[in-house]
Design a protein around this motif. Sequence first.
Motif, PDB file in Angstrom:
ATOM      1  N   UNK A   1      -5.613 -20.495 -46.741  1.00 41.28           N
ATOM      2  CA  UNK A   1      -4.535 -21.055 -47.556  1.00 41.28           C
ATOM      3  C   UNK A   1      -3.318 -21.443 -46.716  1.00 41.28           C
ATOM      4  N   UNK A   2      -3.410 -21.261 -45.408  1.00 37.94           N
ATOM      5  CA  UNK A   2      -2.311 -21.616 -44.519  1.00 37.94           C
ATOM      6  C   UNK A   2      -1.295 -20.514 -44.293  1.00 37.94           C
ATOM      7  N   UNK A   3      -1.536 -19.333 -44.840  1.00 37.52           N
ATOM      8  CA  UNK A   3      -0.623 -18.203 -44.651  1.00 37.52           C
ATOM      9  C   UNK A   3      -0.843 -17.578 -43.281  1.00 37.52           C
ATOM     10  N   UNK A   4       0.232 -17.250 -42.599  1.00 40.37           N
ATOM     11  CA  UNK A   4       0.133 -16.599 -41.289  1.00 40.37           C
ATOM     12  C   UNK A   4      -0.396 -15.184 -41.482  1.00 40.37           C
ATOM     13  N   UNK A   5      -1.456 -14.842 -40.739  1.00 41.70           N
ATOM     14  CA  UNK A   5      -2.006 -13.481 -40.813  1.00 41.70           C
ATOM     15  C   UNK A   5      -1.729 -12.696 -39.537  1.00 41.70           C
ATOM     16  N   UNK A   6      -1.243 -13.393 -38.498  1.00 38.66           N
ATOM     17  CA  UNK A   6      -0.906 -12.713 -37.262  1.00 38.66           C
ATOM     18  C   UNK A   6      -0.583 -13.692 -36.159  1.00 38.66           C
ATOM     19  N   UNK A   7      -0.227 -13.107 -35.004  1.00 35.45           N
ATOM     20  CA  UNK A   7       0.071 -13.941 -33.845  1.00 35.45           C
ATOM     21  C   UNK A   7      -0.233 -13.182 -32.564  1.00 35.45           C
ATOM     22  N   UNK A   8      -0.457 -13.942 -31.506  1.00 40.46           N
ATOM     23  CA  UNK A   8      -0.661 -13.362 -30.174  1.00 40.46           C
ATOM     24  C   UNK A   8       0.407 -13.910 -29.249  1.00 40.46           C
ATOM     25  N   UNK A   9       1.137 -13.013 -28.600  1.00 37.92           N
ATOM     26  CA  UNK A   9       2.118 -13.363 -27.573  1.00 37.92           C
ATOM     27  C   UNK A   9       1.518 -13.008 -26.221  1.00 37.92           C
ATOM     28  N   UNK A  10       1.985 -13.682 -25.181  1.00 35.62           N
ATOM     29  CA  UNK A  10       1.400 -13.470 -23.861  1.00 35.62           C
ATOM     30  C   UNK A  10       2.478 -13.536 -22.793  1.00 35.62           C
ATOM     31  N   UNK A  11       2.317 -12.699 -21.775  1.00 36.55           N
ATOM     32  CA  UNK A  11       3.087 -12.819 -20.547  1.00 36.55           C
ATOM     33  C   UNK A  11       2.073 -12.792 -19.404  1.00 36.55           C
ATOM     34  N   UNK A  12       2.486 -12.922 -18.160  1.00 31.95           N
ATOM     35  CA  UNK A  12       1.488 -13.024 -17.074  1.00 31.95           C
ATOM     36  C   UNK A  12       0.505 -11.853 -16.966  1.00 31.95           C
TER      37      UNK A  12
ATOM     38  N   UNK B   1      -0.067  -9.321 -19.675  1.00 32.60           N
ATOM     39  CA  UNK B   1      -0.527  -8.732 -20.935  1.00 32.60           C
ATOM     40  C   UNK B   1      -0.537  -9.749 -22.069  1.00 32.60           C
ATOM     41  N   UNK B   2      -1.317  -9.417 -23.100  1.00 33.71           N
ATOM     42  CA  UNK B   2      -1.302 -10.126 -24.370  1.00 33.71           C
ATOM     43  C   UNK B   2      -1.057  -9.098 -25.462  1.00 33.71           C
ATOM     44  N   UNK B   3      -0.338  -9.507 -26.502  1.00 31.61           N
ATOM     45  CA  UNK B   3       0.020  -8.617 -27.595  1.00 31.61           C
ATOM     46  C   UNK B   3      -0.370  -9.274 -28.906  1.00 31.61           C
ATOM     47  N   UNK B   4      -0.966  -8.514 -29.827  1.00 29.21           N
ATOM     48  CA  UNK B   4      -1.303  -9.048 -31.143  1.00 29.21           C
ATOM     49  C   UNK B   4      -0.425  -8.346 -32.183  1.00 29.21           C
ATOM     50  N   UNK B   5       0.142  -9.160 -33.083  1.00 34.11           N
ATOM     51  CA  UNK B   5       1.027  -8.685 -34.138  1.00 34.11           C
ATOM     52  C   UNK B   5       0.462  -9.099 -35.490  1.00 34.11           C
ATOM     53  N   UNK B   6       0.730  -8.300 -36.524  1.00 27.60           N
ATOM     54  CA  UNK B   6       0.297  -8.676 -37.872  1.00 27.60           C
ATOM     55  C   UNK B   6       1.296  -9.652 -38.484  1.00 27.60           C
ATOM     56  N   UNK B   7       1.084 -10.027 -39.743  1.00 26.87           N
ATOM     57  CA  UNK B   7       1.924 -11.016 -40.403  1.00 26.87           C
ATOM     58  C   UNK B   7       3.361 -10.531 -40.602  1.00 26.87           C
ATOM     59  N   UNK B   8       3.600  -9.230 -40.482  1.00 27.12           N
ATOM     60  CA  UNK B   8       4.942  -8.673 -40.644  1.00 27.12           C
ATOM     61  C   UNK B   8       5.640  -8.435 -39.309  1.00 27.12           C
ATOM     62  N   UNK B   9       4.973  -8.768 -38.210  1.00 26.83           N
ATOM     63  CA  UNK B   9       5.561  -8.598 -36.889  1.00 26.83           C
ATOM     64  C   UNK B   9       5.338  -7.239 -36.259  1.00 26.83           C
ATOM     65  N   UNK B  10       4.454  -6.435 -36.856  1.00 22.73           N
ATOM     66  CA  UNK B  10       4.148  -5.108 -36.287  1.00 22.73           C
ATOM     67  C   UNK B  10       3.106  -5.250 -35.183  1.00 22.73           C
ATOM     68  N   UNK B  11       3.349  -4.601 -34.062  1.00 22.47           N
ATOM     69  CA  UNK B  11       2.397  -4.608 -32.952  1.00 22.47           C
ATOM     70  C   UNK B  11       1.134  -3.863 -33.351  1.00 22.47           C
ATOM     71  N   UNK B  12      -0.028  -4.494 -33.137  1.00 25.14           N
ATOM     72  CA  UNK B  12      -1.312  -3.878 -33.456  1.00 25.14           C
ATOM     73  C   UNK B  12      -2.018  -3.366 -32.211  1.00 25.14           C
TER      74      UNK B  12
END
Length: 62
Positions: free
Chosen positions: A8-19, A21-32
């Motif tokens: 439906x186009x709703x954000x369910x999460x995101x992945x941020x990256x630096x040289x 590490x990678x970090x996955x967050x849920x739709x509320x911005x909590x680190x998983x």
Amino acid sequence: MNYFRDSHGNVIGRIDENPSCQYVYDQHGRLLATYNKSTDLTISANGSEHLKGNQLMRFLCR
């Protein structure tokens, strides 16, 4: 930063990256979980799971 959306186009999460590490967050911005490239380990945010390789999507799909 990569965003993941449901059918439906709703954000369910995101992945941020630096040289190193990678970090996955849920739709509320909590680190998983965090993936450390140098050790090739994915570690849950609470430290209870240590998985070999990049397993970030496993935490996002819970």
